[in-house]
Scaffold this motif. Structure first.
Motif, mmCIF file in Angstrom:
data_model
loop_
_atom_site.group_PDB
_atom_site.id
_atom_site.type_symbol
_atom_site.label_atom_id
_atom_site.label_comp_id
_atom_site.label_asym_id
_atom_site.label_seq_id
_atom_site.Cartn_x
_atom_site.Cartn_y
_atom_site.Cartn_z
ATOM 1 N N GLY A 91 0.802 -1.222 0.000
ATOM 2 C CA GLY A 91 0.000 0.000 0.000
ATOM 3 C C GLY A 91 0.835 1.273 0.000
ATOM 4 O O GLY A 91 0.406 2.302 -0.512
ATOM 5 N N GLN A 92 2.039 1.212 0.575
ATOM 6 C CA GLN A 92 2.924 2.375 0.587
ATOM 7 C C GLN A 92 3.343 2.734 -0.833
ATOM 8 O O GLN A 92 3.363 3.900 -1.228
ATOM 9 C CB GLN A 92 4.162 2.075 1.437
ATOM 10 C CG GLN A 92 3.862 1.977 2.911
ATOM 11 C CD GLN A 92 3.484 3.323 3.493
ATOM 12 O OE1 GLN A 92 4.168 4.313 3.279
ATOM 13 N NE2 GLN A 92 2.377 3.370 4.198
ATOM 14 N N GLU A 152 1.738 1.854 -3.545
ATOM 15 C CA GLU A 152 0.558 2.284 -4.296
ATOM 16 C C GLU A 152 0.204 3.725 -3.976
ATOM 17 O O GLU A 152 -0.180 4.488 -4.856
ATOM 18 C CB GLU A 152 -0.631 1.371 -3.980
ATOM 19 C CG GLU A 152 -0.451 -0.022 -4.560
ATOM 20 C CD GLU A 152 -1.681 -0.898 -4.347
ATOM 21 O OE1 GLU A 152 -2.558 -0.503 -3.556
ATOM 22 O OE2 GLU A 152 -1.746 -1.966 -4.980
ATOM 23 N N ALA A 153 0.337 4.108 -2.706
ATOM 24 C CA ALA A 153 0.023 5.485 -2.329
ATOM 25 C C ALA A 153 0.969 6.452 -3.045
ATOM 26 O O ALA A 153 0.547 7.491 -3.540
ATOM 27 C CB ALA A 153 0.130 5.655 -0.811
ATOM 28 N N ALA A 154 2.247 6.091 -3.117
ATOM 29 C CA ALA A 154 3.220 6.946 -3.800
ATOM 30 C C ALA A 154 2.909 7.029 -5.293
ATOM 31 O O ALA A 154 2.931 8.113 -5.890
ATOM 32 C CB ALA A 154 4.633 6.417 -3.578
ATOM 33 N N GLU A 155 2.591 5.880 -5.885
ATOM 34 C CA GLU A 155 2.278 5.869 -7.322
ATOM 35 C C GLU A 155 1.022 6.672 -7.617
ATOM 36 O O GLU A 155 0.961 7.399 -8.611
ATOM 37 C CB GLU A 155 2.085 4.422 -7.803
ATOM 38 C CG GLU A 155 3.393 3.670 -7.927
ATOM 39 C CD GLU A 155 3.195 2.175 -8.166
ATOM 40 O OE1 GLU A 155 2.045 1.756 -8.419
ATOM 41 O OE2 GLU A 155 4.202 1.440 -8.089
ATOM 42 N N ALA A 156 0.020 6.544 -6.744
ATOM 43 C CA ALA A 156 -1.236 7.267 -6.969
ATOM 44 C C ALA A 156 -1.021 8.774 -6.914
ATOM 45 O O ALA A 156 -1.804 9.542 -7.467
ATOM 46 C CB ALA A 156 -2.285 6.839 -5.947
ATOM 47 N N LEU A 157 0.056 9.214 -6.238
ATOM 48 C CA LEU A 157 0.361 10.647 -6.166
ATOM 49 C C LEU A 157 1.185 11.104 -7.373
ATOM 50 O O LEU A 157 1.616 12.254 -7.430
ATOM 51 C CB LEU A 157 1.126 10.957 -4.874
ATOM 52 C CG LEU A 157 0.296 10.893 -3.589
ATOM 53 C CD1 LEU A 157 1.207 10.827 -2.372
ATOM 54 C CD2 LEU A 157 -0.641 12.090 -3.483
ATOM 55 N N VAL A 175 9.805 7.310 -0.171
ATOM 56 C CA VAL A 175 8.788 6.521 0.523
ATOM 57 C C VAL A 175 9.317 5.141 0.944
ATOM 58 O O VAL A 175 9.239 4.778 2.113
ATOM 59 C CB VAL A 175 7.514 6.365 -0.357
ATOM 60 C CG1 VAL A 175 6.490 5.465 0.332
ATOM 61 C CG2 VAL A 175 6.908 7.742 -0.627
#
Lengths: 250, 215
Positions: free
Chosen positions: B117-118, B120-125, B136
Motif C-alpha cells: 500500500g505504501q 501504491e500510495a506513492a504511485e497514486a500521487l 517513501v
C-alpha cells in the motif's frame, strides 16, 4: 448504458473494460462515464469487482482489454505518461497508507514538492490549508502512529487533495475504521462533494451514497447491474439482483 | 628473546588492528553500496537486471570467503593479467563483494517488508520509480535493515581475519607472526582477542543505540 445526466464531456470514460485474475474474470465489459463535478457511488457485494474497477481508473490495476480515458488520456495507450495522469487523480485507500516515517504535514507536502516541484513555503501553506479543511491543524507535527484511524484517513485525504486533483477516487475509505470515527471521514467527503469535487466512491455506507451521490452504480459479478439516481436505485431498483442485495443490507 | 617485555610487540598488534578496522570500514561501506544496488536490482521491473543480481547474490553467498580471496589473488591474474592486485586491494575487493551479496539480501528483504500500500500510495500521487524509492520506500526499509546489517558487520570483522590466507598482515596474521617470534601464544592471542572485542563491541553498541532510538 445510462449516461450521465450532467453536462460537459466526461472526466472519466470507460469502455469495454475486461480484467481477470488468473481464470477468474472479475470485470466483464464494463462501460462507465463520470462527468465533471459528479459524485458516483459504487456499491455491491464483496467480490463484485467494484474495488478492482476503481483501481483500474488510475492503473494501479492493469486491465486486459478495453479503454479507460481520464481527462482525455487513454490509459491503455503506451505513449500515455501515467505519472502525469495520476497527478490529476487523487486516491484514498481502505488502509489509509499514510507514510509512517513522515510527520503529518510532511505527508501532505511530499508529493507537491517532489512531483509538482513546489517550493517548501508554498507546499507548506497548501498543506496547512488542507489540514485545516480536514480538521487536523493541531496534528500537523504529529506522527501518523499517534493518530486514530479516522485521523489518518483524513491525513490521506489531505495528502491526495494537495495535488489539486480533478477527480478523487475513494476505495472503501471507511471500511477499516472504528464506528465512532467513520462520521468524521464521511463529513469531510461530503464537504468535498458540496464544493464540486468529482468523486468516485466505492462504499458500503448506504446512508452516505443516498445523501451525497448524484448517481449510484450497483455492481455484481463483474458487471454493472444497474445505475441511476440514488432515490431510484435504493427505492425502486429495476433488477432482482439489486433488490436482493439492498434487501440484505438495508 | 623476551628482553623488551611484551610491550615491544604492542605497536605491530595495534598496526594490525588499524588494518583490520580499515578493511572492515572500507569493505563495509563498499559492500553496503553494492548491496543497495544489487538488492534493488534483484526486485526491479527490468528482468535482465534481476537475473544479473540473482546470479551475483546467489553465487557469492554460496562461496567461502577463502575461495573468493584465493580466486582473486591467484586465479584472476591467469585469466586477465591486468587484474593483478596487491594484497591490500585484493582483501578489500574480496570482502566487499562478499559483503555486497549479503547486504543485497538484507536490503531486498527490508524493501519487500514494506506494505504494498505504501508503494501504491506513492504511485497514486504521480511519483515515478525514483521518487517512490527515494522518499517513501527506502527510508522505511533502512530502518528495518539496520539490525541485520549491524549483525552482518560484526561477522565481517571476523571474516576479515581470513585475508591472512593471501599474506595480508591484519590483526590475526600479526598475532600469528608475533607468537612465532616471542613464543608466548597465550599472552599474544589474549591481546589479539581483546583487540577484536574493542573493534566489534562498539558496532553492537551502535546497533543497540539505534534500536533504542526507534522504540
Amino acid at each position: 448504458m445510462i449516461t450521465s445526466t450532467l453536462n460537459g464531456s466526461p472526466i472519466i470514460e470507460v469502455t469495454g473494460l475486461d480484467k481477470s485474475f488468473g481464470s477468474n474474470q472479475v470485470l466483464k465489459q464494463i462501460d462507465a462515464r463520470v462527468a465533471p463535478n459528479e459524485v458516483v457511488c459504487v456499491i455491491g457485494p464483496s467480490g463484485s469487482g467494484k474495488s478492482t474497477f476503481l483501481r483500474c481508473l488510475n492503473l494501479l490495476e492493469k486491465f486486459d482489454a478495453g479503454h479507460v480515458v481520464v481527462n482525455g488520456h487513454d490509459l491503455a495507450a503506451s505513449r500515455t505518461n501515467l505519472n502525469l495522469v495520476r497527478r490529476d487523480v487523487g486516491m484514498v485507500f481502505q488502509s489509509f497508507n499514510v507514510f509512517p516515517h513522515l510527520k503529518v504535514i510532511d505527508n501532505v507536502m511530499l508529493a507537491p514538492m517532489k512531483v509538482l516541484k513546489l517550493g517548501r513555503r508554498e507546499a507548506r501553506e497548501r498543506a496547512e490549508t488542507l489540514l485545516a479543511k480536514v480538521g487536523l491543524t493541531d496534528k500537523a507535527d504529529a506522527h501518523p502512529r499517534q493518530l486514530s484511524g479516522g485521523q489518518q484517513q483524513r491525513v490521506a485525504i489531505a495528502r491526495a487533495l494537495a495535488m489539486e486533483p480533478k477527480v478523487m477516487l475513494f476505495d472503501e475509505p471507511t471500511s477499516a475504521l472504528d464506528p465512532e470515527t467513520i462520521g468524521e471521514v464521511l463529513s469531510v467527503m461530503k464537504k468535498l462533494a458540496e464544493e464540486g469535487m468529482t468523486m468516485v466512491v466505492v462504499t458500503h455506507e448506504m446512508g452516505f451514497a443516498r445523501e451525497v451521490a448524484d448517481r449510484v452504480v450497483f455492481m455484481a459479478d463483474g458487471v454493472i447491474v444497474e445505475e441511476g439516481p440514488p432515490k431510484q436505485v435504493f427505492e425502486d431498483p429495476v433488477h432482482e439482483r439489486t433488490r436482493a442485495f439492498l434487501g440484505k443490507i438495508l | 628473546m623476551n628482553d623488551g617485555g611484551f610491550a615491544q610487540f604492542l605497536p605491530p598488534l595495534l598496526r594490525g588492528t588499524e588494518l583490520t578496522l580499515m578493511l572492515v570500514a572500507v569493505s563495509g561501506v563498499v559492500g553496503t553500496i553494492l548491496g543497495l544496488v544489487f538488492g534493488m536490482a534483484r526486485i526491479c521491473p527490468v528482468p535482465p537486471l534481476r537475473w544479473v543480481a540473482a546470479v551475483y547474490i546467489n553465487f557469492l553467498r554460496g562461496q567461502p570467503v577463502l575461495i573468493i580471496l584465493l580466486f582473486i589473488y591467484f586465479a584472476l591474474p591467469l585469466l586477465f593479467p591486468a587484474a593483478t592486485f596487491n594484497r591490500g586491494f585484493t582483501a578489500i575487493v574480496g570482502l566487499s563483494i562478499y559483503a555486497g551479496a549479503y547486504m543485497a539480501e538484507i536490503f531486498r528483504g527490508s524493501i519487500e517488508a514494506i506494505p504494498k500500500g505504501q508503494e501504491e500510495a506513492a504511485e497514486a500521487l504521480g511519483m515515478g520509480y525514483f521518487l517512490k524509492f527515494r522518499y517513501v520506500i527506502l527510508p522505511q526499509a533502512m530502518k528495518i535493515a539496520v539490525p541485520p546489517a549491524i549483525g552482518f558487520l560484526i561477522s565481517l570483522v571476523k571474516a576479515s581475519a581470513l585475508v591472512s590466507v593471501i599474506g595480508f598482515v591484519e590483526l590475526t596474521q600479526a598475532g600469528h607472526i608475533i607468537s612465532n617470534i616471542n613464543q608466548e601464544p597465550l599472552q599474544t592471542f589474549l591481546v589479539v582477542a581483546v583487540l577484536y572485542f574493542i573493534v566489534s563491541y562498539p558496532i553492537s553498541l551502535l546497533g543497540r543505540w539505534y534500536e533504542r532510538r526507534l522504540a
